[in-house]
Motif scaffolding. Structure first.
Motif, PDB file in Angstrom:
ATOM      1  N   LEU A  98       0.828  -1.200   0.000  1.00 25.66           N
ATOM      2  CA  LEU A  98       0.000   0.000   0.000  1.00 25.66           C
ATOM      3  C   LEU A  98       0.864   1.253   0.000  1.00 25.66           C
ATOM      4  O   LEU A  98       1.850   1.345   0.732  1.00 25.66           O
TER       5      LEU A  98
ATOM      6  N   ARG B 125      -2.910   3.637   2.337  1.00 21.61           N
ATOM      7  CA  ARG B 125      -2.967   3.181   3.733  1.00 21.61           C
ATOM      8  C   ARG B 125      -3.787   4.145   4.596  1.00 21.61           C
ATOM      9  O   ARG B 125      -4.583   3.728   5.441  1.00 21.61           O
TER      10      ARG B 125
ATOM     11  N   ARG C  29      -7.129   3.282   6.774  1.00 22.28           N
ATOM     12  CA  ARG C  29      -7.142   3.479   8.220  1.00 22.28           C
ATOM     13  C   ARG C  29      -8.196   4.483   8.669  1.00 22.28           C
ATOM     14  O   ARG C  29      -8.689   4.413   9.789  1.00 22.28           O
TER      15      ARG C  29
ATOM     16  N   GLU D  70      -6.423  -4.025  11.649  1.00 20.88           N
ATOM     17  CA  GLU D  70      -5.501  -4.836  10.861  1.00 20.88           C
ATOM     18  C   GLU D  70      -5.520  -6.288  11.328  1.00 20.88           C
ATOM     19  O   GLU D  70      -5.503  -6.577  12.527  1.00 20.88           O
TER      20      GLU D  70
END
Length: 345
Positions: free
Chosen positions: A288, A293, A297, A324
């Motif tokens: 990523l 990312r 997130r 995760e």
């Protein structure tokens, strides 16, 4: 998260309104050179044939390329028109050479492209499967035909095909019927391929963009990274492909993102806001980017899968609902493995 639950969640993503975004990661997985390989090739070959002024400019760029990469270098220093033309020519040469090798394997039935396998599992809307790619190669078009589908590139004609979206769409019409006062069209199943950065088979002829599948000793219409990218994107045929790509993004119910790093201004003005607005998104990539990312997130509607390792085991790192997880021994980030594990269980 239990692996079976994860697979079920991933399977449910492949429903109506899916728009697929394809970046260089998918082409690299098939063996085409990535940005690092392109930078090395340019460093080794570009000086031959450059003017003295362009050699001096390249001398300024070269250490930046070594330190920060090709795209960062071209963003820091604007190349001259002649240097940019040399970069385009060598970029096309390198990609086309490896593309020919891959196409030969596909033609000889010794290779099946990942995207060919994927298309068998995508719903086929009457108006075509929308696919947006920032790549110059023709692997999406080839994969589409290998899957038994048409490939609508907005061009019409086999020799110096001209840009005409209306005629291109109608060329896939297979039947016209009249029911009462309404006319109904039946189209061949096809993939609508939008390439806002250009394609190896795009050339200029008499001041107009044309499409020719063979190799010609002429400049190709592709946009390389750098300060000129956004300006060049507003020229034909890039502008029409960008508009159709953004229109598809605006209408999407969900996104499948393959090997794309969310670093492109031409798409980001539409794509990232739609994802942040809650459109379900699945990202598959080897690694990523920082932008990708952050999206995963910050947004619970994003599932991101990349290569991962834990306690000495290789596998997949999976971001689901901002959390995760590690899946050992399965490379779910690789489209071939993903298809085998999730779509063809």
């Amino acid at each position: 998260m239990d692996l079976d639950d994860l697979k079920l969640l991933l399977q449910h993503h492949f429903t109506d309104g899916l728009v697929t975004i394809v970046g260089s990661g998918l082409s690299c997985a098939e063996g085409l050179p990535g940005m690092s390989a392109l930078a090395d090739f340019l460093q080794a070959t570009i000086r031959d044939g450059l003017s003295d002024d362009d050699k001096r400019l390249w001398t300024e760029l070269s250490p930046i390329i070594t330190a920060k990469g090709l795209e960062a270098a071209l963003l820091s220093t604007q190349p001259s028109a002649t240097l940019e033309a040399a970069i385009i020519a060598l970029t096309a040469e390198l990609i086309a050479q490896r593309e020919r090798e891959i196409i030969t394997e596909v033609f000889n039935k010794t290779r099946t492209l990942r995207f060919t396998r994927l298309l068998k599992h995508l719903l086929k809307p009457a108006m075509g499967v929308p696919v947006i790619t920032t790549n110059y190669d023709r692997l999406i078009e080839i994969a589409s035909e290998e899957a038994g589908l048409g490939a609508d590139t907005l061009f019409v004609g086999q020799f110096a095909g001209h840009l005409n979206e209306h005629e291109s769409r109608l060329s896939f019409c297979r039947e016209v019927t009249l029911k009462g006062k309404s006319v109904q069209f039946r189209y061949r199943e096809r993939v609508n391929v939008y390439k806002p950065h250009g394609s190896l088979d795009w050339y200029h002829r008499e001041g107009k963009p044309v499409r020719y599948m063979g190799d010609l000793p002429l400049p190709r219409l592709i946009i390389t990274p750098g300060l000129n990218k956004f300006r060049n994107g507003y020229e034909s045929p890039f502008d029409r492909h960008r508009e159709r790509a953004n229109s598809s993004i605006d209408k999407a119910n969900r996104f499948l993102v393959l090997g794309y790093g969310f670093n492109d201004d031409h798409l980001e003005t539409h794509l990232t806001p739609r994802i942040r607005a809650g459109i379900p998104t699945l990202l598959l990539t080897h690694a990523l980017s920082e932008n990708a990312r952050k999206l995963a997130r910050d947004n619970a509607n994003v599932i991101a899968i990349e290569h991962g390792s834990c306690d000495g085991k290789e596998g997949s790192s999976v971001l689901v609902r901002k959390t995760e997880h590690f899946v050992p021994n399965i490379a779910l980030w690789d489209l071939n493995v993903f298809i085998s594990e999730v779509l063809e269980p």
